[in-house]
Write a protein that holds these residues in place. Structure first.
Motif, PDB file in Angstrom:
ATOM      1  N   LEU A   1      40.077-111.268  83.958  1.00 33.59           N
ATOM      2  CA  LEU A   1      39.613-110.799  82.655  1.00 33.59           C
ATOM      3  C   LEU A   1      38.165-111.227  82.406  1.00 33.59           C
ATOM      4  O   LEU A   1      37.338-110.440  81.920  1.00 33.59           O
ATOM      5  N   ALA A   2      37.860-112.481  82.748  1.00 30.78           N
ATOM      6  CA  ALA A   2      36.492-112.962  82.563  1.00 30.78           C
ATOM      7  C   ALA A   2      35.521-112.198  83.447  1.00 30.78           C
ATOM      8  O   ALA A   2      34.375-111.927  83.047  1.00 30.78           O
ATOM      9  N   LEU A   3      35.945-111.839  84.650  1.00 30.66           N
ATOM     10  CA  LEU A   3      35.087-111.061  85.540  1.00 30.66           C
ATOM     11  C   LEU A   3      34.816-109.679  84.968  1.00 30.66           C
ATOM     12  O   LEU A   3      33.700-109.152  85.069  1.00 30.66           O
ATOM     13  N   ARG A   4      35.819-109.092  84.351  1.00 30.73           N
ATOM     14  CA  ARG A   4      35.617-107.779  83.736  1.00 30.73           C
ATOM     15  C   ARG A   4      34.620-107.876  82.573  1.00 30.73           C
ATOM     16  O   ARG A   4      33.758-107.020  82.407  1.00 30.73           O
ATOM     17  N   LYS A   5      34.768-108.931  81.776  1.00 30.12           N
ATOM     18  CA  LYS A   5      33.826-109.113  80.672  1.00 30.12           C
ATOM     19  C   LYS A   5      32.430-109.408  81.198  1.00 30.12           C
ATOM     20  O   LYS A   5      31.426-108.987  80.609  1.00 30.12           O
ATOM     21  N   PHE A   6      32.384-110.159  82.310  1.00 25.87           N
ATOM     22  CA  PHE A   6      31.092-110.487  82.894  1.00 25.87           C
ATOM     23  C   PHE A   6      30.415-109.244  83.466  1.00 25.87           C
ATOM     24  O   PHE A   6      29.190-109.066  83.368  1.00 25.87           O
ATOM     25  N   SER A   7      31.232-108.358  84.052  1.00 24.12           N
ATOM     26  CA  SER A   7      30.657-107.147  84.657  1.00 24.12           C
ATOM     27  C   SER A   7      30.178-106.170  83.596  1.00 24.12           C
ATOM     28  O   SER A   7      29.292-105.365  83.844  1.00 24.12           O
TER      29      SER A   7
ATOM     30  N   ALA B   1      31.794-114.526  94.641  1.00 24.50           N
ATOM     31  CA  ALA B   1      30.897-113.577  95.309  1.00 24.50           C
ATOM     32  C   ALA B   1      30.745-112.311  94.490  1.00 24.50           C
ATOM     33  O   ALA B   1      29.651-111.739  94.364  1.00 24.50           O
ATOM     34  N   GLN B   2      31.887-111.848  93.922  1.00 24.71           N
ATOM     35  CA  GLN B   2      31.819-110.637  93.115  1.00 24.71           C
ATOM     36  C   GLN B   2      30.939-110.869  91.891  1.00 24.71           C
ATOM     37  O   GLN B   2      30.125-110.020  91.510  1.00 24.71           O
ATOM     38  N   ALA B   3      31.159-112.056  91.246  1.00 26.34           N
ATOM     39  CA  ALA B   3      30.350-112.342  90.066  1.00 26.34           C
ATOM     40  C   ALA B   3      28.877-112.437  90.416  1.00 26.34           C
ATOM     41  O   ALA B   3      28.014-111.963  89.679  1.00 26.34           O
ATOM     42  N   ALA B   4      28.552-113.061  91.548  1.00 25.48           N
ATOM     43  CA  ALA B   4      27.152-113.185  91.943  1.00 25.48           C
ATOM     44  C   ALA B   4      26.551-111.822  92.236  1.00 25.48           C
ATOM     45  O   ALA B   4      25.390-111.545  91.908  1.00 25.48           O
ATOM     46  N   SER B   5      27.338-110.927  92.876  1.00 29.72           N
ATOM     47  CA  SER B   5      26.831-109.592  93.182  1.00 29.72           C
ATOM     48  C   SER B   5      26.545-108.830  91.900  1.00 29.72           C
ATOM     49  O   SER B   5      25.522-108.155  91.770  1.00 29.72           O
TER      50      SER B   5
ATOM     51  N   SER C   1      23.467-110.115  90.281  1.00 28.78           N
ATOM     52  CA  SER C   1      22.254-109.644  90.955  1.00 28.78           C
ATOM     53  C   SER C   1      21.936-108.224  90.563  1.00 28.78           C
ATOM     54  O   SER C   1      20.781-107.866  90.351  1.00 28.78           O
ATOM     55  N   GLY C   2      23.008-107.407  90.426  1.00 31.48           N
ATOM     56  CA  GLY C   2      22.783-106.019  90.049  1.00 31.48           C
ATOM     57  C   GLY C   2      22.222-105.906  88.654  1.00 31.48           C
ATOM     58  O   GLY C   2      21.350-105.086  88.383  1.00 31.48           O
ATOM     59  N   MET C   3      22.721-106.757  87.757  1.00 29.38           N
ATOM     60  CA  MET C   3      22.237-106.667  86.383  1.00 29.38           C
ATOM     61  C   MET C   3      20.841-107.228  86.247  1.00 29.38           C
ATOM     62  O   MET C   3      20.075-106.813  85.381  1.00 29.38           O
ATOM     63  N   SER C   4      20.464-108.187  87.085  1.00 31.42           N
ATOM     64  CA  SER C   4      19.126-108.766  86.963  1.00 31.42           C
ATOM     65  C   SER C   4      18.047-107.782  87.362  1.00 31.42           C
ATOM     66  O   SER C   4      16.876-107.958  87.026  1.00 31.42           O
TER      67      SER C   4
ATOM     68  N   GLY D   1      24.020-112.682  78.047  1.00 28.41           N
ATOM     69  CA  GLY D   1      25.447-112.383  78.116  1.00 28.41           C
ATOM     70  C   GLY D   1      26.001-112.620  79.493  1.00 28.41           C
ATOM     71  O   GLY D   1      27.114-113.113  79.664  1.00 28.41           O
ATOM     72  N   ALA D   2      25.221-112.273  80.516  1.00 25.05           N
ATOM     73  CA  ALA D   2      25.681-112.480  81.884  1.00 25.05           C
ATOM     74  C   ALA D   2      25.833-113.952  82.189  1.00 25.05           C
ATOM     75  O   ALA D   2      26.761-114.380  82.864  1.00 25.05           O
ATOM     76  N   SER D   3      24.893-114.765  81.682  1.00 23.77           N
ATOM     77  CA  SER D   3      24.976-116.203  81.920  1.00 23.77           C
ATOM     78  C   SER D   3      26.227-116.778  81.286  1.00 23.77           C
ATOM     79  O   SER D   3      26.919-117.617  81.868  1.00 23.77           O
ATOM     80  N   SER D   4      26.531-116.319  80.057  1.00 24.36           N
ATOM     81  CA  SER D   4      27.741-116.806  79.383  1.00 24.36           C
ATOM     82  C   SER D   4      28.992-116.380  80.129  1.00 24.36           C
ATOM     83  O   SER D   4      29.919-117.156  80.300  1.00 24.36           O
ATOM     84  N   GLY D   5      29.043-115.134  80.603  1.00 27.69           N
ATOM     85  CA  GLY D   5      30.214-114.655  81.348  1.00 27.69           C
ATOM     86  C   GLY D   5      30.399-115.390  82.648  1.00 27.69           C
ATOM     87  O   GLY D   5      31.519-115.696  83.063  1.00 27.69           O
ATOM     88  N   MET D   6      29.300-115.696  83.325  1.00 27.69           N
ATOM     89  CA  MET D   6      29.391-116.408  84.600  1.00 27.69           C
ATOM     90  C   MET D   6      29.911-117.824  84.395  1.00 27.69           C
ATOM     91  O   MET D   6      30.708-118.337  85.195  1.00 27.69           O
TER      92      MET D   6
END
Length: 498
Positions: free
Chosen positions: A160-166, A204-208, A211-214, A227-232
């Motif tokens: 769930l957190a990964l989905r919110k992070f993505s 790895a998925q979160a890091a990818s 990277s895409g969002m950056s 937001g990405a930092s908080s999700g990570m």
């Protein structure tokens, strides 16, 4: 007692105590392990052999003293008027005072019964050890399953957190829902390696995705980065919790292996012998009646039985000492072996030839003489001291009986207090577990909609796990207290197999 009868007695003893639980329906259940322990435990077998040895004391106590036979031969024949004595034989049998043998047999019988009560005490202690170890294993198994179930919940929360992070701007529009926690079920032990692999893939998925969002431009990139930092950070915190659970699972699995080895030691089996532990266990139904329990303890507890038989043995010994202070009688026979005189001589003063002829007819005839022997116990002080000693020992056993009864009564009510306390804790933790599950469902939904942060979710998840573990420990403690009360009450056979 033959081995077949011994096995029968052991099986009877084990079955009479198995009023606890519904485990008798399983082939590899607690009742099965109790039977194995009663049959294989070397301590129990040693006490049973000691009981059998004490039974052999009874015929010894009731036996007469061995008769005494004396034989003597003359190097030079003893000259008599009508022959020469070359040897003699004396046979004597002593008999104690009337009732002495009966008192001795009574003492030996009570000593044998005392050994049997000691065997029962050892058996009950072994059963309690098996019960305690079994419920400890059940508690550890439940803890293992609870940790595995909570790891599943954290894994779902990580997704769930990964989905919110993505998609940090999507909020609750992601459409993802978390399944409600379910009561622990049978689950095979999870490998810690698989959990770490899953965490590595999620990272790895979160890091990818980060990277895409950056690489995105525009004036909105600053808000997206925050937001990405908080999700990570949420993903990493969940992975920390999963890592801790993996460590707990490995620790519990190691503890289970150690406790299984100890359990097998009680059964006198190899340490690595497999033990079937149920995935769940329930509170044992038990009704406590203090007055009835005390009556049964006074009538059936082996410690009290052992002290009572000891006192009766001392009482019988006092009676035997009294009989021993009376005279002992001996009945015997003396046989004198006579040879004929070589040159019989007539008495010169005897002018009656008829008498001389009679004396010559006795020449060389063996002589037989009945004998009676009586002991004279004139040294009375030692006999009186023996009787006083036995009387004091009997009085000491009476005082010991009263003291042990009071101790058992105090132990009974202390155990009853612990039983009630464990029962209250079971009800409390069950209620708290249900509330924690409901709270967890709500806080997860609030986390999905952004109304709550991950800290609240993890806190509630920890409370849920803590209540589940404490509930399992409380049930194990309650069942162990029930077994302790059953041990105090014990069970008594109506007939001893000999």
């Amino acid at each position: 007692m033959s081995d077949k009868k011994y096995k029968y007695v052991v099986m009877l003893l084990s079955l009479m105590l198995l009023s606890i639980g519904s485990y008798a329906q399983r082939t590899d259940s607690l009742s099965h392990y109790l039977e194995i322990a009663a049959r294989n435990n070397p301590g129990i077998k040693a006490d049973f052999m000691a009981y059998k040895a004490s039974l052999e004391k009874i015929p010894q106590a009731g036996a007469y003293q061995d008769p005494q036979l004396e034989m003597g031969f003359f190097l030079e024949p003893m000259e008599f008027v009508d022959g020469r004595q070359v040897g003699e034989f004396k046979l004597m049998q002593m008999f104690p005072w009337f009732g002495t043998k009966k008192a001795a047999r009574t003492e030996a019988t009570h000593m044998a019964k005392m050994s049997f009560e000691k065997f029962r005490e050892s058996r009950d202690n072994l059963y309690l050890d098996v019960y305690t170890q079994w419920f400890l294993l059940c508690s550890l198994q439940q803890k293992l399953i609870n940790n595995q179930e909570n790891k599943k919940l954290l894994t779902q929360l990580e997704e769930l957190a990964l989905r919110k992070f993505s998609s940090p701007g999507a909020g609750s529009g992601s459409g993802y829902t978390l399944s409600a926690p379910t009561p622990p079920t049978s689950t095979p032990p999870a490998s810690s390696g698989g959990g770490m692999a899953g965490m590595g893939g999620a990272t790895a998925q979160a890091a990818s995705q980060s990277s895409g969002m950056s690489s995105m431009g525009g004036s909105g990139s600053g808000g997206m980065s925050a937001g990405a930092s908080s999700g990570m950070s949420d993903v990493l915190r969940i992975q920390l919790e999963i890592t801790e659970l993996d460590n707990n699972i490995e620790s519990i699995q190691s503890e289970i292996r150690a406790e299984k080895a100890r359990f097998n030691a009680l059964l006198n089996r190899s340490a690595d012998t497999n033990i079937e532990i149920p995935d769940s266990f329930e509170q044992i139904p038990f009704l406590f009646d203090g007055a009835s329990a005390m009556d049964r303890i006074a009538d059936q507890n082996p410690m009290l039985g052992m002290i009572n038989e000891e006192g009766l043995a001392y009482k019988a010994k006092a009676e035997m000492d009294k009989k021993m202070s009376y005279p002992m009688f001996g009945i015997g026979l003396q046989y004198m072996l006579m040879n004929k005189s070589l040159a019989p001589q007539a008495d010169p003063m005897n002018t009656d030839m008829g008498t001389g002829s009679t004396m010559s007819s006795m020449n060389g005839k063996d002589m037989i003489m009945p004998m009676l022997s009586v002991t004279i116990p004139i040294y009375r002080s030692k006999y009186k001291a023996q009787q006083r000693e036995s009387k004091f020992w009997w009085q000491a056993s009476r005082e010991k009986y009263t003291n042990t009864l009071n101790t058992l009564q105090a132990e009974l009510y202390k155990t009853k207090h612990q039983l009630d306390d464990a029962s209250r804790k079971i009800a409390l933790f069950k209620k708290q577990t249900n509330l924690a599950q409901t709270t967890y469902n709500l806080v997860v939904q609030e986390f999905i909609s952004g109304k709550s942060d991950l800290t609240n979710v993890i806190q509630v998840q920890r409370q849920l796990l803590d209540y589940q573990l404490k509930g399992a420990e409380a049930v194990a403690s309650y069942n162990t207290m029930v077994a302790s009360i059953q041990k105090l009450i014990s069970s008594k056979e109506t007939e001893q197999q000999k």
